[in-house]
Design a protein around this motif. Structure first.
Motif, PDB file in Angstrom:
ATOM      1  N   GLN A 200      55.646  29.855  36.130  1.00  0.00           N
ATOM      2  CA  GLN A 200      56.903  29.449  36.707  1.00  0.00           C
ATOM      3  C   GLN A 200      57.507  30.155  38.059  1.00  0.00           C
ATOM      4  O   GLN A 200      58.057  29.291  38.869  1.00  0.00           O
ATOM      5  CB  GLN A 200      58.065  29.898  35.569  1.00  0.00           C
ATOM      6  CG  GLN A 200      58.279  29.429  34.333  1.00  0.00           C
ATOM      7  CD  GLN A 200      59.177  29.773  33.374  1.00  0.00           C
ATOM      8  OE1 GLN A 200      60.300  30.289  33.892  1.00  0.00           O
ATOM      9  NE2 GLN A 200      59.298  29.742  32.315  1.00  0.00           N
ATOM     10  N   TRP A 201      56.939  31.245  38.178  1.00  0.00           N
ATOM     11  CA  TRP A 201      57.288  31.906  39.560  1.00  0.00           C
ATOM     12  C   TRP A 201      56.108  32.128  40.690  1.00  0.00           C
ATOM     13  O   TRP A 201      56.373  32.280  41.896  1.00  0.00           O
ATOM     14  CB  TRP A 201      57.975  33.163  39.342  1.00  0.00           C
ATOM     15  CG  TRP A 201      58.816  33.305  38.320  1.00  0.00           C
ATOM     16  CD1 TRP A 201      58.965  33.971  37.250  1.00  0.00           C
ATOM     17  CD2 TRP A 201      60.059  32.252  38.067  1.00  0.00           C
ATOM     18  NE1 TRP A 201      59.878  33.622  36.349  1.00  0.00           N
ATOM     19  CE2 TRP A 201      60.628  32.724  36.911  1.00  0.00           C
ATOM     20  CE3 TRP A 201      60.606  31.231  38.627  1.00  0.00           C
ATOM     21  CZ2 TRP A 201      61.663  32.126  36.073  1.00  0.00           C
ATOM     22  CZ3 TRP A 201      61.744  30.725  38.100  1.00  0.00           C
ATOM     23  CH2 TRP A 201      62.291  31.357  37.012  1.00  0.00           C
ATOM     24  N   VAL A 202      54.723  32.437  40.321  1.00  0.00           N
ATOM     25  CA  VAL A 202      53.883  32.547  41.329  1.00  0.00           C
ATOM     26  C   VAL A 202      53.395  31.454  42.200  1.00  0.00           C
ATOM     27  O   VAL A 202      52.953  30.212  41.444  1.00  0.00           O
ATOM     28  CB  VAL A 202      52.312  32.981  40.552  1.00  0.00           C
ATOM     29  CG1 VAL A 202      51.273  33.489  41.260  1.00  0.00           C
ATOM     30  CG2 VAL A 202      52.702  34.479  39.617  1.00  0.00           C
ATOM     31  N   THR A 203      53.414  31.494  43.465  1.00  0.00           N
ATOM     32  CA  THR A 203      52.846  30.565  44.170  1.00  0.00           C
ATOM     33  C   THR A 203      52.041  31.411  45.211  1.00  0.00           C
ATOM     34  O   THR A 203      51.987  32.775  45.376  1.00  0.00           O
ATOM     35  CB  THR A 203      53.957  30.056  45.201  1.00  0.00           C
ATOM     36  OG1 THR A 203      54.696  31.100  45.963  1.00  0.00           O
ATOM     37  CG2 THR A 203      55.247  29.369  44.296  1.00  0.00           C
ATOM     38  N   PRO A 204      51.063  30.635  45.789  1.00  0.00           N
ATOM     39  CA  PRO A 204      50.266  31.294  46.701  1.00  0.00           C
ATOM     40  C   PRO A 204      50.608  32.047  47.746  1.00  0.00           C
ATOM     41  O   PRO A 204      50.290  33.297  47.955  1.00  0.00           O
ATOM     42  CB  PRO A 204      49.213  30.187  47.274  1.00  0.00           C
ATOM     43  CG  PRO A 204      49.472  29.108  46.130  1.00  0.00           C
ATOM     44  CD  PRO A 204      50.891  29.081  45.797  1.00  0.00           C
ATOM     45  N   GLU A 205      51.954  31.590  48.413  1.00  0.00           N
ATOM     46  CA  GLU A 205      52.407  32.195  49.452  1.00  0.00           C
ATOM     47  C   GLU A 205      53.322  33.581  49.072  1.00  0.00           C
ATOM     48  O   GLU A 205      53.164  34.620  49.522  1.00  0.00           O
ATOM     49  CB  GLU A 205      53.512  31.389  50.226  1.00  0.00           C
ATOM     50  CG  GLU A 205      52.979  30.237  50.753  1.00  0.00           C
ATOM     51  CD  GLU A 205      52.588  29.180  49.766  1.00  0.00           C
ATOM     52  OE1 GLU A 205      52.983  29.033  48.524  1.00  0.00           O
ATOM     53  OE2 GLU A 205      51.904  28.094  50.483  1.00  0.00           O
ATOM     54  N   GLY A 206      54.002  33.226  47.699  1.00  0.00           N
ATOM     55  CA  GLY A 206      54.714  34.519  47.062  1.00  0.00           C
ATOM     56  C   GLY A 206      53.774  35.457  46.654  1.00  0.00           C
ATOM     57  O   GLY A 206      53.972  36.528  47.060  1.00  0.00           O
TER      58      GLY A 206
END
Length: 255
Positions: A200-206
């Protein structure tokens, strides 16, 4: 990761909210490997998880299906766990929900739900276990919070508010219950890479941005949190109460 063994946890009656997924699943497995008698609650069916734990540890947890925002149901589940395993000597308040929201989108219903799942159920569980812990003259309550309220993050103000409130609850109950040798501590994880977070929340940028904040270069797993919880549950921390243990790879600075 090999977790340490605490002999005093062998046979302990442990109750975990949200113990069948995410960080909670890691905690359940860790206590089972200590030889503890573990009961846990969550809303979704966890029979397959219990089968997996039995195969992996040789120790089957007691799963009690329960909506923790239902006060009567949570109290009943704790009593059922005590009847099966003996009075609860270790309570881990773990279940929570970090659903994203903005101030302008908060309705009264959402406010009530967010506080119910992130704060009120912690109070309920503490109330339910305290009388029998008093009778035993011992007990350990561990409130899983989060570093989120220390980071001044936007996107979930009710969640961060509840986590901050849990530290106040922890300190007040440590004083109130300490005379009966009931210890109350908080544990604040950093960003743990659970399936929910990854979905749900993990993105490469984040994630890259977050890792720049950590002192240590490795992402966190549920096992990283389990070691701290076992320590707080065991007699190794017998002189520790009213504290907030942070396990976040070095994002926030305390003290």
């Amino acid at each position: 990761m090999t977790l340490p063994t605490y002999p005093d946890l062998n046979g302990a009656s442990v109750f975990i909210t949200g113990g069948g997924s995410g960080i909670g699943a890691g905690l359940t497995e860790a206590f089972l490997r200590q030889g503890a008698r573990v009961a846990f609650v969550q809303r979704s069916d966890a029979t397959a998880f219990c089968d997996e734990m039995t195969d992996k540890t040789g120790n089957r947890p007691l799963f009690l299906q329960c909506d923790i925002t239902d006060r009567a149901a949570l109290v009943a589940a704790i009593e059922q766990a005590a009847q099966a395993h003996g009075p609860v000597s270790v309570l881990v308040n773990n279940a929570a929900n970090d659903q994203r929201h903005k101030l302008e989108d908060i309705t009264e219903d959402f406010l009530d739900w967010a506080l119910a799942i992130n704060f009120k159920c912690y109070v309920t569980a503490c109330q339910a276990v305290a009388p029998k812990m008093r009778a035993m003259g011992r007990g350990s309550i561990i409130n899983i919070t989060s570093i989120s309220y220390m980071m001044a993050n936007a996107g979930y103000p009710l969640y961060t508010s509840a986590n901050s409130a849990l530290n106040g609850l922890t300190r007040s109950l440590a004083r109130e219950l300490g005379g009966d040798r009931i210890r109350v501590n908080a544990l604040a994880p950093g960003w743990v890479m659970t399936p929910k977070q990854l979905d749900q929340w993990v993105t490469p940028e984040g994630l890259a941005d977050h890792m720049k904040r950590q002192c240590l270069p490795d992402t966190l797993s549920p096992d990283d949190i389990a070691g701290g919880v076992l320590f707080l549950a065991s007699d190794s921390s017998r002189a520790m109460t009213g504290q907030a243990l942070v396990i976040d790879g070095g994002v926030v600075v305390t003290g």
